[in-house]
Design a protein around this motif. Structure first.
Motif, mmCIF file in Angstrom:
data_model
loop_
_atom_site.group_PDB
_atom_site.id
_atom_site.type_symbol
_atom_site.label_atom_id
_atom_site.label_comp_id
_atom_site.label_asym_id
_atom_site.label_seq_id
_atom_site.Cartn_x
_atom_site.Cartn_y
_atom_site.Cartn_z
ATOM 1 N N VAL A 76 -48.363 -47.946 -24.839
ATOM 2 C CA VAL A 76 -48.378 -46.541 -25.243
ATOM 3 C C VAL A 76 -49.410 -45.789 -24.413
ATOM 4 N N TRP A 77 -50.585 -46.378 -24.251
ATOM 5 C CA TRP A 77 -51.617 -45.707 -23.477
ATOM 6 C C TRP A 77 -51.252 -45.650 -22.005
ATOM 7 N N LEU A 78 -50.579 -46.701 -21.497
ATOM 8 C CA LEU A 78 -50.128 -46.646 -20.107
ATOM 9 C C LEU A 78 -49.138 -45.504 -19.952
ATOM 10 N N THR A 79 -48.317 -45.332 -20.960
ATOM 11 C CA THR A 79 -47.355 -44.247 -20.921
ATOM 12 C C THR A 79 -48.065 -42.911 -20.796
ATOM 13 N N ILE A 80 -49.103 -42.727 -21.558
ATOM 14 C CA ILE A 80 -49.854 -41.483 -21.470
ATOM 15 C C ILE A 80 -50.504 -41.377 -20.094
ATOM 16 N N LEU A 81 -51.034 -42.467 -19.610
ATOM 17 C CA LEU A 81 -51.718 -42.481 -18.321
ATOM 18 C C LEU A 81 -50.867 -41.920 -17.215
ATOM 19 N N VAL A 82 -49.784 -42.538 -17.022
ATOM 20 C CA VAL A 82 -49.024 -42.181 -15.849
ATOM 21 C C VAL A 82 -48.497 -40.765 -16.038
ATOM 22 N N SER A 83 -48.599 -40.284 -17.279
ATOM 23 C CA SER A 83 -48.395 -38.858 -17.486
ATOM 24 C C SER A 83 -49.546 -38.150 -16.903
ATOM 25 N N VAL A 84 -49.713 -39.302 -16.796
ATOM 26 C CA VAL A 84 -50.898 -39.075 -16.160
ATOM 27 C C VAL A 84 -50.665 -39.179 -14.934
ATOM 28 N N VAL A 85 -50.383 -38.529 -16.010
ATOM 29 C CA VAL A 85 -49.874 -38.641 -15.052
ATOM 30 C C VAL A 85 -49.392 -37.826 -15.950
ATOM 31 N N ALA A 144 -57.756 -35.698 -11.863
ATOM 32 C CA ALA A 144 -57.647 -34.398 -11.199
ATOM 33 C C ALA A 144 -56.204 -34.110 -10.793
ATOM 34 N N TYR A 145 -55.368 -35.136 -10.773
ATOM 35 C CA TYR A 145 -53.972 -35.000 -10.365
ATOM 36 C C TYR A 145 -53.028 -34.950 -11.573
ATOM 37 N N GLU A 167 -49.897 -60.350 -21.513
ATOM 38 C CA GLU A 167 -48.471 -60.398 -21.807
ATOM 39 C C GLU A 167 -47.695 -59.287 -21.114
ATOM 40 N N ASN A 168 -48.406 -58.333 -20.511
ATOM 41 C CA ASN A 168 -47.727 -57.217 -19.857
ATOM 42 C C ASN A 168 -46.833 -57.712 -18.733
ATOM 43 N N LYS A 169 -45.644 -57.165 -18.677
ATOM 44 C CA LYS A 169 -44.718 -57.458 -17.592
ATOM 45 C C LYS A 169 -44.568 -56.192 -16.776
ATOM 46 N N ASP A 170 -44.211 -56.358 -15.502
ATOM 47 C CA ASP A 170 -43.986 -55.199 -14.665
ATOM 48 C C ASP A 170 -42.948 -54.307 -15.335
ATOM 49 N N GLN A 171 -43.104 -53.006 -15.191
ATOM 50 C CA GLN A 171 -42.264 -52.045 -15.905
ATOM 51 C C GLN A 171 -41.750 -50.985 -14.943
ATOM 52 N N LYS A 172 -40.434 -50.758 -14.965
ATOM 53 C CA LYS A 172 -39.870 -49.653 -14.205
ATOM 54 C C LYS A 172 -40.081 -48.386 -15.008
ATOM 55 N N ILE A 173 -40.650 -47.399 -14.351
ATOM 56 C CA ILE A 173 -40.938 -46.120 -14.990
ATOM 57 C C ILE A 173 -40.538 -44.997 -14.047
ATOM 58 N N GLN A 174 -40.565 -43.792 -14.560
ATOM 59 C CA GLN A 174 -40.403 -42.605 -13.733
ATOM 60 C C GLN A 174 -41.584 -41.694 -14.058
ATOM 61 N N ILE A 175 -42.152 -41.116 -13.001
ATOM 62 C CA ILE A 175 -43.264 -40.202 -13.182
ATOM 63 C C ILE A 175 -42.743 -38.792 -12.925
ATOM 64 N N GLY A 176 -42.907 -37.913 -13.906
ATOM 65 C CA GLY A 176 -42.514 -36.517 -13.746
ATOM 66 C C GLY A 176 -43.683 -35.717 -13.200
ATOM 67 N N GLU A 216 -49.504 -27.115 -5.611
ATOM 68 C CA GLU A 216 -50.099 -28.434 -5.798
ATOM 69 C C GLU A 216 -49.237 -29.245 -6.767
ATOM 70 N N TRP A 217 -48.900 -30.467 -6.377
ATOM 71 C CA TRP A 217 -48.122 -31.358 -7.238
ATOM 72 C C TRP A 217 -49.064 -32.102 -8.175
ATOM 73 N N LYS A 218 -48.690 -32.133 -9.472
ATOM 74 C CA LYS A 218 -49.473 -32.878 -10.460
ATOM 75 C C LYS A 218 -48.532 -33.599 -11.415
ATOM 76 N N SER A 219 -48.998 -34.740 -11.912
ATOM 77 C CA SER A 219 -48.227 -35.529 -12.879
ATOM 78 C C SER A 219 -48.288 -34.876 -14.249
ATOM 79 N N VAL A 220 -47.134 -34.907 -14.962
ATOM 80 C CA VAL A 220 -47.115 -34.310 -16.292
ATOM 81 C C VAL A 220 -46.423 -35.160 -17.347
ATOM 82 N N GLU A 221 -45.572 -36.068 -16.936
ATOM 83 C CA GLU A 221 -44.809 -36.823 -17.932
ATOM 84 C C GLU A 221 -44.508 -38.205 -17.382
#
Length: 189
Positions: free
Chosen positions: A5-14, A55-56, A129-138, A145-150
């Motif tokens: 869940v936190w990784l999800t927020i991160l890359v929204s981190v993104v 910052a991104y 236990e984490n396995k590699d995960q396919k994700i999409q960064i919005g 300036e391009w920034k991550s949002v979702e």
């Protein structure tokens, strides 16, 4: 599970306005800038410099996604409050959500105007236990300036899901944006 869940927020981190409609090719110049943004974010994560990494991130965009349906009705003060909450949350949780992240492998970038999606493979330290995960960064482009949002996992946006599961039901019952924000804050305590 909490780590994901936190990784999800991160890359929204993104601010992602939903799925990129009629996604098409992205110009080479924009692709270069998007990959630069994502690569710099990853670099600063690896260096442990989380202030530079975030910052991104477009915190206002994240707040707008979470508060979709109420954003246009919110006062400037309320918008600033939710945006600050998103920034503080990411700032606090960033080291936790990235601690097992080994690297991000960036793939195809598609988009429509100032909104794009980057196919990404999140590779984790396999001591957990984490396995590699396919994700999409919005990402969105604001002020050139391009920034991550979702962050999308299985094509479902994390912040959009938060809106759907927590914020929208409160607003539909006649609650205020403040009520919705309070519920979001409780969720992340």
């Amino acid at each position: 599970m909490k780590q994901r869940v936190w990784l999800t927020i991160l890359v929204s981190v993104v601010l992602w306005q939903g799925t990129v409609a009629m996604a098409g090719p992205v110009s080479p110049a924009d692709q270069k800038e998007i990959l630069r943004t994502l690569t710099l974010t990853q670099h600063w994560i690896k260096q442990g410099d989380y202030n530079r990494a975030i910052a991104y991130v477009d915190f206002e965009g994240m707040a707008e996604i979470v508060m979709a349906g109420a954003w246009d009705k919110m006062s400037q003060k309320e918008r600033i409050e939710i945006t600050k909450f998103m920034k503080d949350l990411i700032k606090e949780k960033f080291p936790v959500i990235t601690q097992r992240l080994k690297l991000l492998k960036f793939g195809a970038i598609t988009g429509n105007g100032n909104q794009v999606m980057c196919e990404t493979l999140a590779v984790f330290d396999h001591t957990t236990e984490n396995k590699d995960q396919k994700i999409q960064i919005g990402l969105v482009k604001r002020d050139n300036e391009w920034k991550s949002v979702e962050l999308y996992i299985l094509r479902e946006g994390f912040l959009a899901g938060l809106n759907e599961d927590k914020v929208s039901p409160i607003l539909k019952r006649g609650g205020t944006p403040q009520d919705a924000l309070a519920a979001v804050k409780v969720l992340f305590q």
